[in-house]
Design a protein around this motif. Structure first.
Motif, mmCIF file in Angstrom:
data_model
loop_
_atom_site.group_PDB
_atom_site.id
_atom_site.type_symbol
_atom_site.label_atom_id
_atom_site.label_comp_id
_atom_site.label_asym_id
_atom_site.label_seq_id
_atom_site.Cartn_x
_atom_site.Cartn_y
_atom_site.Cartn_z
ATOM 1 N N LEU A 151 -4.849 -5.254 -8.240
ATOM 2 C CA LEU A 151 -5.944 -6.028 -8.817
ATOM 3 C C LEU A 151 -6.945 -6.444 -7.744
ATOM 4 C CD1 LEU A 151 -6.969 -7.343 -11.460
ATOM 5 C CD2 LEU A 151 -5.796 -9.404 -10.724
ATOM 6 N N LYS A 152 -6.437 -6.859 -6.614
ATOM 7 C CA LYS A 152 -7.295 -7.277 -5.501
ATOM 8 C C LYS A 152 -8.177 -6.108 -5.040
ATOM 9 C CE LYS A 152 -6.850 -9.250 -0.882
ATOM 10 N NZ LYS A 152 -5.884 -9.703 0.111
ATOM 11 N N LYS A 153 -7.618 -4.903 -5.004
ATOM 12 C CA LYS A 153 -8.359 -3.728 -4.555
ATOM 13 C C LYS A 153 -9.467 -3.328 -5.524
ATOM 14 C CE LYS A 153 -6.155 -0.151 -3.038
ATOM 15 N NZ LYS A 153 -5.190 0.939 -2.874
ATOM 16 N N VAL B 121 -4.646 1.913 -10.944
ATOM 17 C CA VAL B 121 -4.053 1.189 -12.077
ATOM 18 C C VAL B 121 -2.859 1.959 -12.643
ATOM 19 C CG1 VAL B 121 -4.472 0.343 -14.423
ATOM 20 C CG2 VAL B 121 -6.182 -0.027 -12.635
ATOM 21 N N ILE B 122 -3.008 3.258 -12.833
ATOM 22 C CA ILE B 122 -1.894 4.063 -13.346
ATOM 23 C C ILE B 122 -0.736 4.021 -12.350
ATOM 24 C CG2 ILE B 122 -1.122 6.399 -13.930
ATOM 25 C CD1 ILE B 122 -3.965 6.877 -15.080
ATOM 26 N N GLU C 238 0.837 -1.206 0.000
ATOM 27 C CA GLU C 238 0.000 0.000 0.000
ATOM 28 C C GLU C 238 0.868 1.251 0.000
ATOM 29 O OE1 GLU C 238 -3.474 2.156 -0.166
ATOM 30 O OE2 GLU C 238 -3.396 -0.028 -0.131
ATOM 31 N N ARG C 239 1.910 1.252 0.812
ATOM 32 C CA ARG C 239 2.814 2.408 0.881
ATOM 33 C C ARG C 239 3.509 2.632 -0.460
ATOM 34 N NH1 ARG C 239 7.016 0.972 4.482
ATOM 35 N NH2 ARG C 239 8.212 0.506 2.646
ATOM 36 N N GLU C 240 3.975 1.579 -1.066
ATOM 37 C CA GLU C 240 4.650 1.699 -2.359
ATOM 38 C C GLU C 240 3.699 2.223 -3.427
ATOM 39 O OE1 GLU C 240 8.001 1.335 -3.208
ATOM 40 O OE2 GLU C 240 8.056 1.418 -1.030
ATOM 41 N N GLN C 241 2.483 1.724 -3.415
ATOM 42 C CA GLN C 241 1.522 2.168 -4.413
ATOM 43 C C GLN C 241 1.128 3.626 -4.179
ATOM 44 O OE1 GLN C 241 -2.208 0.065 -4.650
ATOM 45 N NE2 GLN C 241 -2.063 0.118 -6.862
ATOM 46 N N HIS C 242 1.012 4.012 -2.933
ATOM 47 C CA HIS C 242 0.649 5.398 -2.611
ATOM 48 C C HIS C 242 1.697 6.402 -3.090
ATOM 49 C CE1 HIS C 242 -2.960 6.497 -0.429
ATOM 50 N NE2 HIS C 242 -3.066 5.203 -0.186
ATOM 51 N N ARG D 280 -15.375 4.407 -19.698
ATOM 52 C CA ARG D 280 -15.346 5.293 -18.528
ATOM 53 C C ARG D 280 -16.137 4.724 -17.355
ATOM 54 N NH1 ARG D 280 -12.816 10.415 -19.030
ATOM 55 N NH2 ARG D 280 -11.494 10.152 -20.833
ATOM 56 N N ASN D 281 -16.527 3.469 -17.433
ATOM 57 C CA ASN D 281 -17.307 2.841 -16.373
ATOM 58 C C ASN D 281 -16.379 2.341 -15.257
ATOM 59 O OD1 ASN D 281 -19.545 1.897 -15.030
ATOM 60 N ND2 ASN D 281 -19.583 -0.052 -16.132
ATOM 61 N N VAL D 282 -15.570 3.265 -14.768
ATOM 62 C CA VAL D 282 -14.584 2.947 -13.741
ATOM 63 C C VAL D 282 -14.411 4.199 -12.881
ATOM 64 C CG1 VAL D 282 -12.624 3.552 -15.222
ATOM 65 C CG2 VAL D 282 -12.286 1.921 -13.403
ATOM 66 N N SER D 283 -14.204 3.997 -11.599
ATOM 67 C CA SER D 283 -14.050 5.152 -10.704
ATOM 68 C C SER D 283 -12.682 5.811 -10.896
ATOM 69 C CB SER D 283 -14.212 4.723 -9.245
ATOM 70 O OG SER D 283 -13.097 3.954 -8.831
ATOM 71 N N THR D 284 -12.615 7.075 -10.539
ATOM 72 C CA THR D 284 -11.337 7.797 -10.605
ATOM 73 C C THR D 284 -10.305 7.124 -9.714
ATOM 74 O OG1 THR D 284 -12.515 9.854 -11.057
ATOM 75 C CG2 THR D 284 -10.247 10.051 -10.289
ATOM 76 N N LYS D 285 -10.734 6.679 -8.560
ATOM 77 C CA LYS D 285 -9.824 5.991 -7.630
ATOM 78 C C LYS D 285 -9.228 4.739 -8.271
ATOM 79 C CE LYS D 285 -9.541 4.097 -2.989
ATOM 80 N NZ LYS D 285 -10.226 3.807 -1.738
#
Length: 133
Positions: free
Chosen positions: A114-116, A80-81, A9-13, A70-75
Motif C-alpha cells: 500500500l505504501k508503494k 497488488v496481485i 520487498e524480497r517476499e513480495q518479489h 484501468r487507471n493504474v500502472s501495470t507495476k
C-alpha cells in the motif's frame, strides 16, 4: 526498519512473476480473489487495519480484471496481485497457524504494498466512492 523493508520487498518479489500470469487470465484472477476473500473473512479479527486495505486490493484487482478500472500502472496491479498471492499462500515468513502471530507478516506485506502504491490506490478509492462504475 530498513531491514524489515528489505525482507518485505524480497517476499513480495517472490510473487511478482506469478502475478504477471494473472493479468491475462480472468478465470485465474477470479480464483485468487475468491481465495483472498474467503481467507480475509475467516481471519478478519486477526488482520486489524490491514483488513480494509486488503478489501481495497481485492476490489482493485476485480475492477481491473473486468476492464472497469484501468487507471493504474501495470507495476501497481502486479504489486497488488503479488500481495494477494502472498496473503493466500500458506508458505510465508510466519506461518498462519502460529496463534497470535501468523498474520503479522500478511498485514506487513499488505501495508508495504500500500505504501508503494498509495497514490494510485487513493485514486482507485476515490473512483470507487464516486460511484462512477
Amino acid at each position: 526498519m530498513f531491514r524489515k523493508n528489505v525482507i518485505l520487498e524480497r517476499e513480495q518479489h517472490k510473487y511478482a512473476d506469478e502475478a504477471k500470469d494473472y493479468l491475462a487470465n480472468q478465470q485465474k484472477t477470479q480464483q485468487l480473489l475468491n481465495k483472498a476473500r474467503k481467507k480475509a473473512q475467516r481471519k478478519k479479527g486477526n488482520l486489524g487495519d490491514a483488513w480494509n486495505k486488503l478489501q481495497l486490493f481485492i476490489d482493485l484487482v476485480k475492477a481491473y480484471s473486468k476492464g472497469e478500472y484501468r487507471n493504474v500502472s501495470t507495476k501497481t496491479i502486479i504489486t497488488v496481485i503479488g500481495a494477494l498471492l502472498y496473503f493466500v499462500s500458506p508458505l510465508d515468513l510466519i506461518p498462519d497457524f502460529i496463534i497470535g502471530m501468523g498474520f503479522i507478516d500478511d498485514a506487513a506485506v499488505i501495508a508495504y504494498a500500500l505504501k508503494k502504491i498509495s497514490t494510485e490506490i487513493d485514486a482507485f478509492s476515490d473512483w470507487k466512492m464516486s460511484g462512477r462504475h
